[in-house]
Design an enzyme around this catalytic site. Structure first.
Site, PDB file in Angstrom:
ATOM      1  N   HIS A 146      -8.539   4.497   0.803  1.00  0.00           N
ATOM      2  CA  HIS A 146      -9.229   5.289   0.330  1.00  0.00           C
ATOM      3  C   HIS A 146     -10.009   5.807   1.448  1.00  0.00           C
ATOM      4  CE1 HIS A 146     -10.764   9.305  -0.855  1.00  0.00           C
ATOM      5  NE2 HIS A 146      -9.606   8.839  -2.207  1.00  0.00           N
ATOM      6  N   ASP A 163     -13.858  -1.612  -3.068  1.00  0.00           N
ATOM      7  CA  ASP A 163     -13.709  -0.767  -4.007  1.00  0.00           C
ATOM      8  C   ASP A 163     -13.096  -0.513  -5.171  1.00  0.00           C
ATOM      9  OD1 ASP A 163     -12.891   2.531  -4.595  1.00  0.00           O
ATOM     10  OD2 ASP A 163     -12.102   2.797  -2.452  1.00  0.00           O
ATOM     11  N   GLN A 206     -10.321   2.827  -8.829  1.00  0.00           N
ATOM     12  CA  GLN A 206      -9.306   2.917  -9.496  1.00  0.00           C
ATOM     13  C   GLN A 206      -9.106   1.217 -10.629  1.00  0.00           C
ATOM     14  OE1 GLN A 206      -6.883   5.286 -10.026  1.00  0.00           O
ATOM     15  NE2 GLN A 206      -7.846   6.155  -8.008  1.00  0.00           N
ATOM     16  N   LYS A 264     -13.455   7.697 -13.202  1.00  0.00           N
ATOM     17  CA  LYS A 264     -12.151   7.906 -13.102  1.00  0.00           C
ATOM     18  C   LYS A 264     -11.875   6.218 -14.195  1.00  0.00           C
ATOM     19  CE  LYS A 264     -11.209   8.330  -8.483  1.00  0.00           C
ATOM     20  NZ  LYS A 264      -9.758   8.919  -8.123  1.00  0.00           N
ATOM     21  N   CYS A 305      -5.120  11.138   0.004  1.00  0.00           N
ATOM     22  CA  CYS A 305      -6.579  11.059   1.062  1.00  0.00           C
ATOM     23  C   CYS A 305      -6.131   9.595   1.310  1.00  0.00           C
ATOM     24  CB  CYS A 305      -7.867  10.661  -0.312  1.00  0.00           C
ATOM     25  SG  CYS A 305      -8.250  12.333  -0.542  1.00  0.00           S
TER      26      CYS A 305
HETATM   27  N1  7TS Z   1     -11.804   4.540  -3.341  1.00  0.00           N
HETATM   28  C1  7TS Z   1     -10.454   5.174  -4.304  1.00  0.00           C
HETATM   29  C2  7TS Z   1      -9.522   3.737  -4.315  1.00  0.00           C
HETATM   30  C3  7TS Z   1     -10.639   5.736  -5.040  1.00  0.00           C
HETATM   31  O1  7TS Z   1      -8.102   5.997  -5.552  1.00  0.00           O
HETATM   32  C4  7TS Z   1     -10.866   6.939  -5.165  1.00  0.00           C
HETATM   33  C5  7TS Z   1     -10.451   8.982  -5.552  1.00  0.00           C
HETATM   34  C6  7TS Z   1     -12.338   7.208  -4.463  1.00  0.00           C
HETATM   35  C7  7TS Z   1     -12.469   5.795  -3.381  1.00  0.00           C
HETATM   36  C8  7TS Z   1     -12.950   7.867  -4.231  1.00  0.00           C
HETATM   37  O2  7TS Z   1     -13.512   8.709  -5.486  1.00  0.00           O
HETATM   38  P1  7TS Z   1     -14.429   9.326  -5.802  1.00  0.00           P
HETATM   39  O3  7TS Z   1     -15.085   9.590  -7.063  1.00  0.00           O
HETATM   40  O4  7TS Z   1     -16.060   9.453  -4.604  1.00  0.00           O
HETATM   41  O5  7TS Z   1     -14.327  10.714  -4.846  1.00  0.00           O
HETATM   42  N2  7TS Z   1      -9.180   8.914  -5.672  1.00  0.00           N
HETATM   43  C9  7TS Z   1      -8.213   9.572  -5.879  1.00  0.00           C
HETATM   44  C10 7TS Z   1      -6.737   9.922  -5.747  1.00  0.00           C
HETATM   45  O6  7TS Z   1      -6.707   8.989  -6.498  1.00  0.00           O
HETATM   46  N3  7TS Z   1      -7.012  11.259  -6.421  1.00  0.00           N
HETATM   47  O7  7TS Z   1      -7.195  11.654  -6.500  1.00  0.00           O
HETATM   48  C11 7TS Z   1      -9.506  11.161  -5.819  1.00  0.00           C
END
Ligand code: 7TS
Length: 419
Positions: A135, A212, A215, A238, A376
């Site tokens: 990501h 990370d 997910q 999430k 992303c």
């Molecule tokens: N890493 C992964 C694997 C992710 O899927 C996401 C967000 C992030 C980092 C960032 O997370 P945040 O909570 O700091 O924003 N992924 C997604 C997605 O797949 N669609 O919208 C956000």
């Protein structure tokens, strides 16, 4: 005769999907006059009433700032906030609550490591290894660090199925490798990476590993001690918790060696205009008033997941995902992007001759919420030579009927676009 106690696993030996769905008020809502079919949990999950009510109660009856009051409410808020830290510790099986840092989310957690670990350990000519399916939030902070320090990013490639090529990883290590930062489960491909193998390889070279787990966290058990990862990041939103809060797990011995990320209140021992000394872990990394309600809500979310059982969730979702993949793959003109042997959560696909944005807009009119775009992960799109995908992603509240609704919608789209 002793009375048998009910373990969490026994309590939830049978996964009751209808009961789980009933916990999520939003799933009762109509969207565009149709029952909501929510297939975008990879972007953000919905919240059960247990979390909503915990946050509601906090603001109604428990709200005060933490770590500073001598009065009842402040002590109550502090004890709830710190109890949530213990819940996270237990959830991850971390050795100590000193290893649990509250942040604003995965992105913030990774930036913390890039900044603080980077300042302590990354110098000119050093190298950070990431993967081809990261990501943007596990790419850009490392690029910023690399630019700042004159360091270099190396990338583990992936094959056409969307699986990392570990044979290539071996050759990426050098005496200058300082960190491997890798996604556990890809948000755009659904690939479950062999993080145990990657950690073992990195540790054999004395290189620490950041996972990370944005997910991964909602789909299967996570045990930081069994994995032996050095850092792990995830976001509350999430895993059925609120937005604006997340976690950085870090091994105590590493956290103790890296400088604070942000300066401010609550992270100091003593401040004079000449010099400031910092407080102990974990508050050293939590400057300023944190998202107290969010942290307490996260605790409620993790308790909720535990009450159902992560093994049960994982088994239920594996069956559901296999059903969805088979149904989608059977549609003429659908190509699934990401066909790794181990997958969780998300199915990305392209529909021949129809742009993903048209797919998403059309499905929305049927009450079906999916995400379309590059998710992303632009380098993933480049790798597969496509601009975007449609992505259907699930959580524990989804059912086979959700995929049925998606497939019905796609059938309609095909009729319209192909005449
Ligand atoms: N890493 C992964 C694997 C992710 O899927 C996401 C967000 C992030 C980092 C960032 O997370 P945040 O909570 O700091 O924003 N992924 C997604 C997605 O797949 N669609 O919208 C956000």
């Amino acid at each position: 005769m002793s009375v048998p106690t009910t373990s969490a696993a026994q309590k939830s030996a049978v996964f009751d999907a209808a009961k789980v769905r009933a916990d999520f008020p939003i799933l009762q809502e109509l969207v565009r006059g149709k029952p909501l079919v929510y297939l975008d949990s990879a972007a953000s999950t919905q919240k059960p009433r247990q979390v909503i009510e915990t946050i509601d109660r906090y603001y109604r009856a428990e709200n005060a700032n933490i770590h500073r009051g001598v009065y009842y409410l402040s002590e109550l808020a502090t004890s709830k906030y710190e109890a949530a830290r213990e819940t996270v510790r237990r959830f991850l099986n971390a050795a100590s609550t000193k290893e649990i840092i509250f942040t604003s989310g995965t992105t913030d957690s990774i930036n913390l490591v890039a900044h603080s670990f980077g300042r302590a350990f990354v110098n000119e000519g050093d190298e950070i290894i990431i993967s081809a399916m990261e990501h943007h939030s596990n790419i850009v902070p490392w690029q910023m660090l690399a630019e700042d320090r004159g360091a270099k990013i190396k990338v583990i490639p992936m094959n056409d199925a969307g699986e990392l090529q570990l044979d290539a990883l071996e050759g990426l290590f050098s005496s200058r490798t300082r960190l491997v930062a890798i996604v556990s489960v890809s948000n755009s491909l659904g690939t479950v990476n062999p993080v145990e193998d990657i950690i073992e390889m990195a540790h054999s070279q004395q290189v620490p590993v950041l996972l990370d787990a944005a997910q991964a966290v909602a789909h299967a058990p996570l045990d930081v001690q069994a994995l032996d990862c050095d850092f792990l990041a995830f976001s509350a939103h999430k895993i059925f918790g609120p937005t604006g809060v997340g976690v950085l797990y870090g091994k105590q011995e590493l956290l103790e060696q890296i400088p604070p990320y942000k300066g401010g209140g609550d992270m100091i021992r003593e401040v004079t205009f000449e010099k400031t000394t910092y407080s102990e872990l974990p508050s050293r990394f939590e400057a300023g008033t944190p998202n107290i309600a969010g942290v307490i809500g996260l605790g409620a979310a993790l308790d909720y997941v535990e009450s159902i059982g992560r093994e049960q969730i994982s088994t239920y979702e594996a069956d559901l995902l296999a059903y969805g993949e088979a149904k989608l793959a059977a549609i003429d003109g659908v190509r699934i992007i990401g066909t790794a042997s181990q997958k969780a959560g998300a199915i990305s696909f392209v529909l021949e001759d129809v742009h993903p944005h048209d797919v998403g807009t059309f499905l929305d009119r049927q009450g079906v919420a999916i995400r379309v775009g590059h998710h992303c992960t632009q380098p993933v799109m480049d790798r597969f030579n496509i601009p975007a995908t449609s992505r259907a992603s699930i959580a524990l509240y989804n059912e086979k009927s959700d995929y049925d609704a998606l497939v019905e919608g796609l059938d309609e789209i095909i009729k319209v676009f192909r005449g």
